[in-house]
Structures are given as structure tokens and as C-alpha cells.
Design a protein around this motif. Structure first.
Motif, short mmCIF file in Angstrom:
data_model
loop_
_atom_site.label_atom_id
_atom_site.label_comp_id
_atom_site.label_asym_id
_atom_site.label_seq_id
_atom_site.Cartn_x
_atom_site.Cartn_y
_atom_site.Cartn_z
N SER A 92 0.85 -1.19 0.00
CA SER A 92 0.00 0.00 0.00
C SER A 92 0.88 1.23 0.00
CB SER A 92 -0.92 0.02 1.22
OG SER A 92 -1.73 1.16 1.23
N GLY A 93 0.48 2.24 -0.75
CA GLY A 93 1.23 3.48 -0.81
C GLY A 93 0.61 4.56 0.03
N GLY A 94 0.47 5.75 -0.56
CA GLY A 94 0.02 6.90 0.20
C GLY A 94 -1.45 6.96 0.51
N LEU A 95 -2.28 6.18 -0.19
CA LEU A 95 -3.73 6.20 0.05
C LEU A 95 -4.24 4.80 0.34
CD1 LEU A 95 -4.92 8.67 -2.76
CD2 LEU A 95 -4.47 9.18 -0.36
N PRO A 96 -3.98 4.27 1.54
CA PRO A 96 -4.40 2.90 1.84
C PRO A 96 -5.90 2.70 1.78
CG PRO A 96 -3.67 4.04 3.83
CD PRO A 96 -3.30 4.91 2.67
N GLN A 97 -6.68 3.76 2.05
CA GLN A 97 -8.13 3.62 2.00
C GLN A 97 -8.63 3.46 0.57
OE1 GLN A 97 -6.55 6.43 2.31
NE2 GLN A 97 -7.68 8.17 1.49
N VAL A 98 -7.79 3.79 -0.40
CA VAL A 98 -8.14 3.63 -1.81
C VAL A 98 -7.58 2.33 -2.38
CG1 VAL A 98 -7.89 4.62 -4.13
CG2 VAL A 98 -8.31 6.12 -2.17
N THR A 99 -6.33 2.02 -2.04
CA THR A 99 -5.68 0.86 -2.63
C THR A 99 -5.94 -0.43 -1.86
OG1 THR A 99 -3.65 1.36 -1.40
CG2 THR A 99 -3.85 2.28 -3.62
N GLN A 100 -6.25 -0.33 -0.57
CA GLN A 100 -6.50 -1.52 0.24
C GLN A 100 -7.77 -1.35 1.09
OE1 GLN A 100 -4.94 -4.26 0.02
NE2 GLN A 100 -2.87 -3.92 -0.71
N PRO A 101 -8.92 -1.09 0.48
CA PRO A 101 -10.13 -0.86 1.27
C PRO A 101 -10.58 -2.08 2.05
CG PRO A 101 -10.67 -1.06 -1.06
CD PRO A 101 -9.18 -1.00 -0.98
N GLY A 102 -10.32 -3.28 1.52
CA GLY A 102 -10.73 -4.49 2.22
C GLY A 102 -9.99 -4.68 3.53
N LYS A 103 -8.68 -4.53 3.49
CA LYS A 103 -7.90 -4.67 4.71
C LYS A 103 -8.28 -3.61 5.74
CE LYS A 103 -3.73 -6.69 2.61
NZ LYS A 103 -2.27 -6.48 2.38
N LEU A 104 -8.45 -2.38 5.27
CA LEU A 104 -8.79 -1.30 6.19
C LEU A 104 -10.18 -1.51 6.78
CD1 LEU A 104 -7.85 1.32 7.44
CD2 LEU A 104 -8.80 2.54 5.48
N THR A 105 -11.10 -2.00 5.99
CA THR A 105 -12.45 -2.30 6.50
C THR A 105 -12.39 -3.32 7.61
OG1 THR A 105 -13.53 -1.77 4.40
CG2 THR A 105 -14.71 -3.23 5.90
N GLU A 106 -11.61 -4.37 7.42
CA GLU A 106 -11.51 -5.41 8.44
C GLU A 106 -10.89 -4.88 9.71
OE1 GLU A 106 -12.46 -9.35 9.53
OE2 GLU A 106 -12.96 -8.13 7.79
N ALA A 107 -9.85 -4.06 9.57
CA ALA A 107 -9.23 -3.47 10.74
C ALA A 107 -10.20 -2.54 11.47
CB ALA A 107 -7.97 -2.70 10.33
N PHE A 108 -10.99 -1.80 10.72
CA PHE A 108 -11.97 -0.89 11.32
C PHE A 108 -13.04 -1.67 12.06
CE2 PHE A 108 -15.72 2.06 10.77
CZ PHE A 108 -15.30 2.97 11.73
N LYS A 109 -13.42 -2.82 11.51
CA LYS A 109 -14.40 -3.66 12.20
C LYS A 109 -13.87 -4.11 13.56
CE LYS A 109 -14.94 -7.93 10.98
NZ LYS A 109 -15.29 -9.14 10.20
N TYR A 110 -12.61 -4.55 13.61
CA TYR A 110 -12.02 -4.94 14.88
C TYR A 110 -11.96 -3.75 15.84
CZ TYR A 110 -10.46 -9.35 12.82
OH TYR A 110 -10.41 -10.58 12.23
N PHE A 111 -11.66 -2.59 15.30
CA PHE A 111 -11.58 -1.38 16.11
C PHE A 111 -12.93 -1.11 16.78
CE2 PHE A 111 -11.46 3.37 16.44
CZ PHE A 111 -10.38 3.48 17.30
N LEU A 112 -14.02 -1.21 16.02
CA LEU A 112 -15.35 -1.02 16.57
C LEU A 112 -15.69 -2.10 17.59
CD1 LEU A 112 -17.34 -0.03 13.35
CD2 LEU A 112 -16.65 1.49 15.21
N GLN A 113 -15.32 -3.34 17.29
CA GLN A 113 -15.57 -4.42 18.24
C GLN A 113 -14.84 -4.17 19.55
OE1 GLN A 113 -14.34 -7.85 16.00
NE2 GLN A 113 -16.34 -8.14 15.05
N GLY A 114 -13.64 -3.62 19.46
CA GLY A 114 -12.87 -3.34 20.66
C GLY A 114 -13.53 -2.31 21.55
N MET A 115 -14.35 -1.44 20.95
CA MET A 115 -15.08 -0.44 21.74
C MET A 115 -16.46 -0.93 22.14
SD MET A 115 -14.00 3.24 20.09
CE MET A 115 -14.41 2.81 18.42
N GLY A 116 -16.79 -2.17 21.77
CA GLY A 116 -18.04 -2.76 22.23
C GLY A 116 -19.24 -2.48 21.38
N TYR A 117 -19.06 -2.19 20.09
CA TYR A 117 -20.21 -1.84 19.27
C TYR A 117 -20.72 -2.97 18.39
CZ TYR A 117 -19.98 2.97 20.75
OH TYR A 117 -20.03 4.10 21.51
N ILE A 118 -19.87 -3.60 17.64
CA ILE A 118 -20.35 -4.60 16.67
C ILE A 118 -20.01 -5.99 17.18
CG2 ILE A 118 -20.02 -5.54 14.35
CD1 ILE A 118 -19.71 -2.78 13.31
#
Length: 404
Positions: free
Chosen positions: A315-341
Motif C-alpha cells: 500500500s502506498g500513500g492512500l491505503p483507503q483507496v488501494t486496500q479498502p478491504g484490509k482497512l475495512t476489516e481493521a476498522f471492524k475490529y476497532f469497533l468491536q474493541g469499543m463494544g459496538y459490533i
């Protein structure tokens, strides 16, 4: 290097690389409920369609703030006691150029349909913005952060989870420092917590004399390797920055970003009365990004017990553009860590909403659990991040660093 903790796996399609997550405790949820806090576009095929998505369910607003009007695009309405997801784009972009690919990713929509989503455009950076009059004073980075409470108040949000990129990450971090009670968590991509020294300032001035504004901004967004290879993505962004964003307004934003001060943060215990971000933070950077050094520096200044550092491979300078799948999965874990999903619909199965595979692994790997009190709508969940430690360079660093 010794790693204390547990191994998780990120899913993109069926399976991504192993990933160790810091600061998540076991979450126990009733299996019949897809979410903890109550119930309640077309994916981009190539870079040339960055602005072609029809956002029929998004509503545009111009909100009055102490420092001028702010253009905001919102989808949904506040849902119970859950926070809103609030985004802020990088310099040279707007919410469409910065976040369309990420938020239109199918798995990301499975997450965001449970939250109100609010995209903020920096003053004068939205599509079709009028040019500011001669002599207009663009808000400072601190003033840009001070504009955001007006957005929160306008829509009746109780607090937000911020997602920022580059300059937008700096603004959201400043916002969280000034108004900590309004921020539940932060995802900060490509953040640089340091102001420019005089050498950097001089280099920027020289670059402005020898390069066009779009090319100067591109060197901020992309690595030299990406620029030299001149991929379709880089070409597309060069065209979009030149034709979509008002150049005079962009110049003002670019000048203000380059005159920013250091973020007033220090790791707790390193200096007396150290200031830090009090909410859980996930730092993200591509392994081939110009912002890598700045993100590493920011990581060293944050509270290690609430910070996760994610370096994204390929991934280069725009990971949200070039790797949206990986970032989505990491964001899901982030939300789970705060007790939401707790559960997400698994599109590979026909049985409807089921516990996600990642959630099952997470539950098996933890020994502590949350009480049922945090599973009801009506009280703000406490961040359940917890530190993990690993040894490196002769010292213990509690911040979780992962590569995927």
C-alpha cells in the motif's frame, strides 16, 4: 522479538494475513442480536470513476460555525447512543476523492449501515465550491478543529468516531485534544504530528516555484515510487485535483497545513502533565507511504495502552483507496474493541446474520469478558482496549504494531 497477546486473522474475501490486535477483550453477546446498541453505492471499478457514484441517500448541509460555513454530507440519523462516524479528508482532496472508494466498499457498507455517517469538507474544498474573495483568511488548523463542535451540535451527535487522512487526521487529533468528551475513537491515516521546520518550509516554497500546485500536492499524497511509476491511480488524482478542487482555495488550505504547529501530545509519564489523546486510536499507514515517518513519530507520542499501529503491506500513500478491504476489516475490529459490533452479515452464507468468523476467533482468544450492562442502549460504552507488550530495541513498547 517476543509478542504477548493473541493472533487474529484479517479477512479479505476468504482470508487475509495473520494480524495481532492490541487492546481487545473478550466480548460476549446474545447470538440473536446483530448489534449491541439497538437495531435499527456502487463500488468503484477504476480510478476514473472516483466522482461518479450517485449518493442518492446522502444529504448536503452548509453549517454555520464560528469560523465560517462548513460543507457537510450526511447519511442516516443518530441511532440510539451510538456515535456518528465523522470523516475529514486530506489536503488536495475532498470527501469524495478521499473516501468514496472506502465507504463504497461492500463490506464497509455492512458496517456503516448501523451508524450515521458524516463527511466534512474543509472550507472551499468541496465539489463546485466558489472561490474565496481576495484577502480571505483561511482558518488555522486549530480553528478548523474548533469548527467541528458546530457540526456535532447541529446534528445532535453525542460523540463521534473520527476517520481522518493526512491534514484531516491532524484536524481530528486536534479536535480530540480540545474536545475530548466529543470523541469516542479515532482512525488516523498518514498523520504527521510535527510542524514544519525552516528547512522543510524553504523546501516547500522552492517546490512551489518549480512545480504546479497539483504536482506539489501529489508529492504529499503519494510516494516517489508511486509518482515515478505514474500509475493510473496517480494520473487520475492529478486530473481530479486539477479539475475538481478550486485551485485558489486549495492553495490557501495547503499553505495553512504547511504552517501547522506540532501537536501538543506526549506519551504519559514522559513529561510532567503530558497531554495525549484519551480515546482509543488506530494509526494507519501504507508501507510505501511518504507519511510513514510521521505516523511512527505520532505512535511514539501516544498512550501505548489505547493505541494500535497498523502498517499496511502493498500500500502506498492512500491505503483507503488501494486496500479498502484490509482497512475495512481493521476498522471492524476497532469497533468491536469499543463494544459496538458483535455480528455482521456473512455474505458467503445464506443463513442471514451470523457471528462473524473473526468475532468467533476473538471470543475464543480472550479470558476476560464484559458484563451485560455494556450491551444495552442508554449508556456510553467504555473503551475496552487493553495493552499488549512486545520487546524491541532494548525496551518494552506496549503499543500494538501489526502489518497486514
Amino acid at each position: 522479538m517476543k509478542v504477548l497477546g493473541h493472533r487474529l486473522q484479517l479477512l479479505t474475501g476468504l482470508l487475509l494475513h495473520d494480524m495481532t490486535m492490541a487492546g481487545l477483550q473478550e466480548l460476549r453477546f446474545p447470538e440473536e442480536k446483530p448489534l449491541l446498541r439497538g437495531q435499527d453505492v456502487t463500488e468503484l471499478d477504476n480510478p476514473d470513476t472516483l466522482l461518479s457514484v450517485v449518493d442518492t441517500d446522502w444529504k448536503e448541509h452548509d453549517i454555520e460555525t464560528p469560523y465560517g460555513l462548513l460543507h457537510v454530507v450526511i447519511r442516516g440519523s443518530p441511532k440510539g447512543n451510538r456515535p456518528a462516524i465523522l470523516t475529514y479528508h486530506d489536503v488536495g482532496l475532498n470527501h469524495k476523492l478521499c473516501f468514496n472508494t472506502f465507504f463504497n466498499f461492500e463490506d464497509m457498507q455492512e458496517i456503516t449501515k448501523h451508524f450515521v455517517v458524516c463527511h466534512v469538507d474543509a472550507p472551499g474544498q468541496q465539489v463546485g465550491a466558489s472561490q474565496f474573495p481576495q484577502g480571505y483568511q483561511f482558518p488555522s488548523m486549530e480553528q478548523l478543529a474548533a469548527m467541528l463542535p458546530s457540526v456535532v451540535q447541529h446534528f445532535g451527535f453525542k460523540y463521534v468516531i473520527g476517520i481522518g487522512v493526512g491534514a484531516g487526521a491532524y484536524v481530528l487529533a486536534k479536535f480530540a485534544l480540545i474536545f475530548p468528551d466529543l470523541v469516542e475513537g479515532l482512525v488516523l491515516m498518514n498523520i504527521d504530528p510535527n510542524g514544519k521546520g525552516w528547512i522543510d518550509w524553504a523546501a516547500t516554497k522552492l517546490s512551489g516555484l518549480t512545480s504546479t500546485l497539483p504536482d506539489t500536492v501529489l508529492s504529499h499524497l503519494f510516494s516517489q515510487e508511486e509518482l515515478v511509476s505514474n500509475t493510473e491511480l496517480v494520473q487520475s488524482y492529478r486530473q481530479q485535483i486539477s479539475n475538481v478542487v478550486n485551485q485558489a482555495n486549495l492553495q490557501l488550505f495547503w499553505n495553512m497545513y504547511n504552517s501547522r504547529r506540532d501537536l501538543d501530545i506526549n506519551r504519559p509519564g514522559t513529561v510532567p502533565n503530558a497531554k495525549t489523546l484519551r480515546c482509543p486510536v488506530m494509526l494507519v499507514v501504507g508501507d510505501n507511504a511518504p507519511a510513514e515517518d510521521g505516523v511512527v513519530e505520532c505512535n511514539s507520542k501516544l498512550d501505548p495502552t489505547t493505541t494500535t499501529f497498523l502498517k499496511m503491506a502493498d500500500s502506498g500513500g492512500l491505503p483507503q483507496v488501494t486496500q479498502p478491504g484490509k482497512l475495512t476489516e481493521a476498522f471492524k475490529y476497532f469497533l468491536q474493541g469499543m463494544g459496538y459490533i458483535a455480528h455482521l452479515k456473512d455474505r458467503r452464507l445464506s443463513g442471514g446474520a451470523v457471528p462473524s468468523a473473526s468475532m468467533t476467533r476473538l471470543a475464543r482468544s480472550r479470558t476476560a469478558s464484559l458484563t451485560s450492562a455494556s450491551s444495552v442502549d442508554g449508556s456510553r460504552p467504555q473503551p475496552c482496549t487493553h495493552s499488549e507488550s512486545h520487546e524491541g530495541m532494548g525496551q518494552v513498547n506496549h503499543t500494538m504494531e501489526v502489518s497486514c
